[in-house]
Design a protein around this motif. Sequence first.
Motif, mmCIF file in Angstrom:
data_model
loop_
_atom_site.group_PDB
_atom_site.id
_atom_site.type_symbol
_atom_site.label_atom_id
_atom_site.label_comp_id
_atom_site.label_asym_id
_atom_site.label_seq_id
_atom_site.Cartn_x
_atom_site.Cartn_y
_atom_site.Cartn_z
ATOM 1 N N SER A 251 0.823 -1.221 0.000
ATOM 2 C CA SER A 251 0.000 0.000 0.000
ATOM 3 C C SER A 251 0.853 1.266 0.000
ATOM 4 C CB SER A 251 -0.937 0.022 1.213
ATOM 5 O OG SER A 251 -0.193 0.006 2.425
ATOM 6 N N LEU A 252 2.143 1.147 0.333
ATOM 7 C CA LEU A 252 3.025 2.317 0.334
ATOM 8 C C LEU A 252 3.613 2.616 -1.042
ATOM 9 C CD1 LEU A 252 5.072 1.959 3.662
ATOM 10 C CD2 LEU A 252 3.521 3.814 3.038
ATOM 11 N N LYS A 253 3.287 1.811 -2.048
ATOM 12 C CA LYS A 253 3.890 2.030 -3.363
ATOM 13 C C LYS A 253 3.419 3.336 -4.004
ATOM 14 C CE LYS A 253 4.384 -1.822 -5.928
ATOM 15 N NZ LYS A 253 4.159 -3.215 -6.393
ATOM 16 N N ARG B 61 7.289 10.133 -3.862
ATOM 17 C CA ARG B 61 8.533 10.567 -3.235
ATOM 18 C C ARG B 61 9.743 10.146 -4.073
ATOM 19 N NH1 ARG B 61 7.617 14.642 -1.681
ATOM 20 N NH2 ARG B 61 9.701 14.688 -0.761
ATOM 21 N N GLY B 62 9.636 9.004 -4.747
ATOM 22 C CA GLY B 62 10.738 8.572 -5.591
ATOM 23 C C GLY B 62 10.992 9.534 -6.728
ATOM 24 N N THR C 149 18.298 3.966 1.478
ATOM 25 C CA THR C 149 17.686 2.832 2.169
ATOM 26 C C THR C 149 17.907 1.539 1.399
ATOM 27 O OG1 THR C 149 15.991 4.226 3.213
ATOM 28 C CG2 THR C 149 15.512 1.875 3.015
ATOM 29 N N VAL C 150 17.662 1.581 0.082
ATOM 30 C CA VAL C 150 17.879 0.388 -0.742
ATOM 31 C C VAL C 150 19.344 -0.038 -0.679
ATOM 32 C CG1 VAL C 150 17.872 -0.509 -3.101
ATOM 33 C CG2 VAL C 150 15.951 0.869 -2.291
ATOM 34 N N ASN C 151 20.242 0.922 -0.780
ATOM 35 C CA ASN C 151 21.672 0.613 -0.716
ATOM 36 C C ASN C 151 22.049 0.005 0.636
ATOM 37 O OD1 ASN C 151 24.418 1.059 -2.092
ATOM 38 N ND2 ASN C 151 24.733 2.028 -0.100
ATOM 39 N N GLY C 152 21.490 0.565 1.693
ATOM 40 C CA GLY C 152 21.789 0.057 3.023
ATOM 41 C C GLY C 152 21.298 -1.367 3.230
ATOM 42 N N LEU C 153 20.126 -1.650 2.676
ATOM 43 C CA LEU C 153 19.587 -3.003 2.803
ATOM 44 C C LEU C 153 20.398 -4.007 1.980
ATOM 45 C CD1 LEU C 153 15.784 -2.136 2.593
ATOM 46 C CD2 LEU C 153 16.925 -3.211 4.535
ATOM 47 N N LEU C 154 20.798 -3.606 0.781
ATOM 48 C CA LEU C 154 21.522 -4.530 -0.097
ATOM 49 C C LEU C 154 22.962 -4.752 0.330
ATOM 50 C CD1 LEU C 154 20.343 -3.491 -3.692
ATOM 51 C CD2 LEU C 154 19.478 -5.335 -2.243
ATOM 52 N N TYR C 155 23.618 -3.686 0.831
ATOM 53 C CA TYR C 155 25.076 -3.763 0.999
ATOM 54 C C TYR C 155 25.585 -3.490 2.413
ATOM 55 C CZ TYR C 155 24.773 -3.690 -4.068
ATOM 56 O OH TYR C 155 24.450 -3.988 -5.368
ATOM 57 N N PHE D 22 8.975 6.282 5.194
ATOM 58 C CA PHE D 22 8.087 7.401 4.886
ATOM 59 C C PHE D 22 7.595 8.099 6.152
ATOM 60 C CE2 PHE D 22 7.762 4.394 1.357
ATOM 61 C CZ PHE D 22 8.133 5.222 0.314
ATOM 62 N N SER D 23 8.315 7.924 7.250
ATOM 63 C CA SER D 23 7.934 8.602 8.495
ATOM 64 C C SER D 23 9.060 9.491 8.983
ATOM 65 C CB SER D 23 7.586 7.563 9.578
ATOM 66 O OG SER D 23 8.698 6.727 9.844
ATOM 67 N N ARG D 24 9.675 10.196 8.013
ATOM 68 C CA ARG D 24 10.766 11.102 8.323
ATOM 69 C C ARG D 24 10.230 12.398 8.918
ATOM 70 N NH1 ARG D 24 15.381 10.603 5.260
ATOM 71 N NH2 ARG D 24 15.242 12.718 4.433
ATOM 72 N N SER D 25 11.120 13.331 9.220
ATOM 73 C CA SER D 25 10.712 14.590 9.835
ATOM 74 C C SER D 25 9.722 15.324 8.940
ATOM 75 C CB SER D 25 11.943 15.468 10.080
ATOM 76 O OG SER D 25 12.616 15.719 8.876
#
Length: 320
Positions: free
Chosen positions: A202-204, A210-211, A291-297, A310-313
């Motif tokens: 549902s966040l897509k 935002r993307g 975020t994607v980079n952090g998850l992958l690498y 999606f819950s940033r400041s």
Amino acid sequence: MKLSVLGCGRWGTFLASYHCAKNEVLLWGRPGSRGLARLRAERRNEYQALPDPLLLGDDLAAALAFGPVVVISISAQQLRQLAAQIQQHDVKGKTFILCMKGIEVATGKRLTQVFREEVAQPVKVAVWVGPGHVQDFSAGVPNCMVVDSDDPATTDFIVNNLSSDLIRLYKGRDLIGTEVGAAAKNVIGIAAGMLDGAGYTSLKGALMARGAREIARLIRAMGGNELSAYGLCHLGDYQATLFSSHSHNRQFGESFIKGEPFDRLAEGASTVQALVRLGEEYKVDLPICQTVNGLLYNGLSADEVIPRLFSRSVKGEFDY
């Protein structure tokens, strides 16, 4: 018109077949390529049968000499190596069309920059990007794509001669934005797959909004037109990349979160490293890419990171 297609993967093979409708076409594959071996033996791959007039070969010199237009469809990270090989042959005056999406990880350079660094001869270079899957095109489902170049006349030539009812080509006028946007959509596609895998489909919608905004900021900082992020090269390609079952990048992201193997090429997995590098270089905040980079690498936990994405400041939606 005669043209060659370098690369016999699913997209290169389709493009060769597509161009056969109006042109003489030679499809080149690397010597020893399993894909080329199958095409030679069966005249088809898992997606389509080859038209009878389509020529096949593994001689790069012959492919480059075949005609005035050369289409390249290989992995983005392999372009520099192939371009260096192309430089060894006389290609002066030819038009090269790069039909892949990515940014070189080692340098953060766009593909046209990589190509021109290696091919020092006077040639014309364009990119052909945008939405569309081989499976859909092969079934006769039309779509729109975009062609861009640093030379408007080259763009005009390609659009006027290679557009059809199946693929309607639009003329891009922002090479930086077109290349960055096209490469970055694969990263957003991986993020979409990660949301699917984590149960946050549902966040897509928020990811789309935002993307596109995130990549628009980067394009602007790099000297391009930020509106390109909302065109065919990026936002226009979201349906095919964020939602389609055919999308390798979306499938890769979902498989990664679920811990399942995935053996197809997902260009975004490399591109994300280059985008993070560019974000640092141009001082642009790229939270989705990071975020994607952090998850992958970097071993980040999906359970912790994805819900917070999606819950940033709180700030204005279009603040820089």
